[in-house]
Write an enzyme that holds these catalytic residues in place. Structure first.
Site, PDB file in Angstrom:
ATOM      1  N   ALA A 310       0.837  -1.202   0.000  1.00 21.15           N
ATOM      2  CA  ALA A 310       0.000   0.000   0.000  1.00 21.15           C
ATOM      3  C   ALA A 310       0.872   1.251   0.000  1.00 21.15           C
ATOM      4  O   ALA A 310       1.867   1.327   0.733  1.00 21.15           O
ATOM      5  CB  ALA A 310      -0.917   0.004   1.213  1.00 21.15           C
ATOM      6  N   GLY A 312       2.063   5.144   0.695  1.00 23.61           N
ATOM      7  CA  GLY A 312       1.953   5.979   1.887  1.00 23.61           C
ATOM      8  C   GLY A 312       3.038   5.652   2.885  1.00 23.61           C
ATOM      9  O   GLY A 312       3.962   4.875   2.626  1.00 23.61           O
ATOM     10  N   GLY A 315       3.929   1.626   8.161  1.00 24.07           N
ATOM     11  CA  GLY A 315       3.662   1.502   9.584  1.00 24.07           C
ATOM     12  C   GLY A 315       4.741   0.707  10.290  1.00 24.07           C
ATOM     13  O   GLY A 315       5.372  -0.175   9.694  1.00 24.07           O
ATOM     14  N   LEU A 316       4.962   0.992  11.566  1.00 25.42           N
ATOM     15  CA  LEU A 316       5.956   0.281  12.350  1.00 25.42           C
ATOM     16  C   LEU A 316       5.441  -1.061  12.846  1.00 25.42           C
ATOM     17  O   LEU A 316       6.228  -1.967  13.117  1.00 25.42           O
ATOM     18  CB  LEU A 316       6.393   1.133  13.551  1.00 25.42           C
ATOM     19  CG  LEU A 316       7.051   2.479  13.234  1.00 25.42           C
ATOM     20  CD1 LEU A 316       7.350   3.228  14.518  1.00 25.42           C
ATOM     21  CD2 LEU A 316       8.308   2.278  12.411  1.00 25.42           C
ATOM     22  N   LYS A 331      -3.916  -5.984   6.311  1.00 20.96           N
ATOM     23  CA  LYS A 331      -2.924  -5.580   7.308  1.00 20.96           C
ATOM     24  C   LYS A 331      -2.406  -6.817   8.043  1.00 20.96           C
ATOM     25  O   LYS A 331      -3.187  -7.573   8.632  1.00 20.96           O
ATOM     26  CB  LYS A 331      -3.552  -4.589   8.294  1.00 20.96           C
ATOM     27  CG  LYS A 331      -4.147  -3.363   7.604  1.00 20.96           C
ATOM     28  CD  LYS A 331      -4.999  -2.514   8.539  1.00 20.96           C
ATOM     29  CE  LYS A 331      -4.188  -1.784   9.552  1.00 20.96           C
ATOM     30  NZ  LYS A 331      -5.024  -0.804  10.312  1.00 20.96           N
ATOM     31  N   ASP A 366     -14.316  -0.487  11.280  1.00 19.98           N
ATOM     32  CA  ASP A 366     -14.470  -1.898  11.612  1.00 19.98           C
ATOM     33  C   ASP A 366     -13.442  -2.702  10.825  1.00 19.98           C
ATOM     34  O   ASP A 366     -12.975  -2.293   9.762  1.00 19.98           O
ATOM     35  CB  ASP A 366     -15.886  -2.374  11.270  1.00 19.98           C
ATOM     36  CG  ASP A 366     -16.189  -3.731  11.883  1.00 19.98           C
ATOM     37  OD1 ASP A 366     -15.500  -4.126  12.840  1.00 19.98           O
ATOM     38  OD2 ASP A 366     -17.117  -4.399  11.404  1.00 19.98           O
TER      39      ASP A 366
END
Length: 603
Positions: A310, A312, A315-316, A331, A366
């Protein structure tokens, strides 16, 4: 059911045990839908409890773990026979899948053993009472038809003044339409037989049919300070009714003998809502997941693009990928977390479960949680495979032509707020920053502290509404200690890279928010004008005090301007129970940048 000649008695016994397990589950589900609001949280666990109970029975009493392939195929065929005239066949098929997949090894079961496609039609299943009731204004008049529609729900407490409320509703309808249309021969009001309960509200959902036109409506019913009922508003736009069914809100409690009938009726009002989403919002999350997976398989068969990392900010905690032509993100929890993250896999999963059970108040996305998701290896981009193997090796496996992910969360794609703010015009920037602050305040008043409040952890829907979607640092607000930074003992301490004050694990210093949120002068000006109080411990401590004092806020999915309260002097709820008096959120349906891959609605 008689055993057909040549059939295996063991297979029939297992099929019957499976349908008995499902029927017990749905009986308890319907009973919980009539109970207290606490059951919203408890009900999420009901399904898994019944699945494990049935798995134990099949293994320990019927030896299901050692059956051969032919017997399992007979079990499925006999189970289909037991679904004849069943009122929830689609849910029973999903229950069969859940049990079977826990008994059969992942490499053993395939589409012949489970219901990959529905085997029993849900069309024209009759229920008693019927799924919806019809009322005919041409015989009694619109007022009496509306009165009968409301009264027939047989509420347990009386209305404060139903005549007054009906006056307000009919005037609102006339204002919305401009003038009453000419009555056609088929004029009727159709209303779903059961009310939809969430928090302190019950919603009456229906539509008016007149000629070739259909007019949807939703009527929220509340209690006043004296415990009497009143109609709070009438929603007449399809998109507003759609916001009631947003996945960023808590699931409804609805007593449904035939859930497929409710879904079919709701889709006639909101045709853009998928069946998967509607089943989920009706509290049938497992059915929603099953239908989502079918939709994904169907989409993969009719598309050619690849899954990619994705775009952008990375994320960590989560490695995120997507299929550009499919409006979701996937995810996966990374094996190791870079500093300053101090959580583990179990903690992350617990945070996501917290959100699932909590009232999301329209501000938290959600998430669908899946195990052993098999995706075609040929559709995985090389960069994505390399990233998954490098950061999530413990959760991924190549199995022939499939790429299997042991545990994955799936969410609707949204435009990350940081990207939106970079490209927003002045009006969009004003609204987005203001609604970002409103989102944080509403989460706080529902006892949620986001933890990581960076803009990249929030998304914006196509209606311009800001929603939070990164949960690894989420905490109950009442578990946090909001402090003001003490003055330094000496001026030179301010130049030190280390704090001059002690910091416990759950200490939060709101003054620090500005340093990582308000680098842009334009964003800072808007934020400080509307939400400067978020930078003070007093706001957060005040929210904690309200929660600890039992002041439960109402977060209704429609604006204050639509409520009848001005015409209901004395009937509205006490001020401390009304929705927070933040600036009214009014969707302006912004045109999001078409080159932002993640631009998809969540509502």
């Amino acid at each position: 059911m008689d055993i057909p000649k040549g059939e295996n008695p063991a297979a029939l016994a297992i099929a019957r045990a499976l349908i008995e397990g499902f029927d017990k589950h749905y009986r308890l589900f319907r009973e919980s839908s009539e109970g207290a609001q606490k059951a919203v949280r408890d009900r999420i666990q009901f399904y898994d409890d019944r699945v494990l109970e049935t798995v134990s029975r099949l293994r320990n009493e019927l030896g299901a773990g050692s059956l051969d392939a032919n017997t399992w195929q007979q079990v499925k065929l006999l189970y289909i026979g037991l679904l004849t005239n069943h009122r929830q066949p689609e849910l029973a098929e999903t229950f069969f899948n859940s049990v079977s997949c826990k008994i059969l090894d992942r490499t053993y079961f395939h589409n012949d053993f489970i219901f990959f496609r529905p085997a029993v039609s849900t069309e024209y299943i009759e229920s008693d009472p019927p799924t919806y009731r019809s009322y005919y204004p041409t015989s009694k008049g619109m007022r009496e038809a509306f009165r009968s529609m409301i009264s027939d729900f047989r509420w347990n407490v009386p209305f404060a003044d139903l005549d007054r409320d009906i006056d307000c509703a009919l005037k609102a309808v006339e204002r919305h339409l401009g003038a009453w249309p000419r009555a056609e021969a088929n004029l009727q009001i159709q209303v779903l037989n059961s009310a939809f309960y969430r928090n302190k509200a019950a919603y009456v959902i229906g539509k008016v049919v007149n000629g070739h036109h259909e007019y949807p409506f939703a009527v929220p019913v509340l209690r006043n300070a004296g415990g009497e009922l009143y109609l709070d508003a009438i929603l007449l736009d399809g998109w507003r009714i759609g916001l009631i069914f947003s996945l960023s809100r808590a699931y409804f409690m609805v007593d449904m003998a035939v859930p497929s009938g409710y879904v079919q009726f709701l889709r006639s009002i909101m045709p853009w809502k998928s069946r998967a989403d509607l089943y989920t919002m009706l509290g049938l999350q497992k059915q929603g997941k099953n239908m989502f997976y079918r939709d994904l398989a169907h989409h993969l068969r009719h598309s050619r693009d690849e899954f990619i990392v994705a775009p952008g900010v990375r994320g960590l905690v989560m490695m995120v990928f997507t299929l550009p032509s499919f409006p979701y993100v996937f995810k996966v929890i990374r094996d190791r977390f870079a500093p300053p993250k101090e959580v583990d896999h179990a903690t992350v999963r617990a945070k996501y479960q917290l959100v699932k059970r909590h009232d999301r108040v329209g501000r938290m996305a959600d998430t669908l949680e899946f195990s052993d998701v098999a995706l075609p290896a040929s559709r995985m981009s090389q960069d994505l495979v390399a990233e998954l193997k490098a950061s999530c090796a413990s959760l991924v496996e190549e199995d022939g032509d499939q790429f299997v992910i042991e545990h994955v969360y799936i969410e609707r794609r949204m435009t990350p707020l940081n990207l939106y703010l970079d490209r927003a015009d002045p009006a969009e920037l004003e609204q987005a920053v203001r609604d970002y602050g409103n989102a944080i305040k509403e989460l706080a008043l529902s006892n949620i502290f986001p933890g990581d409040m960076l803009f990249k952890n929030f998304g914006i829907t196509r209606y311009g509404r800001v929603v939070f979607y990164d949960y690894d640092e989420i905490e109950y607000l009442t578990d946090c200690n909001f402090r003001r930074i003490p003055p330094p003992p000496y001026p030179e301490f301010e130049m030190s890279g280390e704090p001059w004050y002690s910091v416990a694990r759950n200490d939060v210093f709101p003054e620090e928010f500005a340093s990582f949120l308000l680098g842009s002068p334009k964003v800072r000006e808007i934020f400080m004008r509307h939400h400067a109080d978020l930078l003070t411990p007093e706001f957060w401590q005040g929210a904690q005090a309200r929660i600890r004092n039992g002041q439960v806020m109402d977060f209704f999915p429609y604006p204050e301007s639509l409520r009848f309260r001005n015409a209901q002097a004395g009937a509205a709820a006490p001020a401390e129970q009304r929705e927070p008096k933040f600036e009214a959120y009014t969707p302006n349906l912004p045109h999001l940048a078409p080159d932002l891959l993640s631009e998809v609605e969540i509502d």
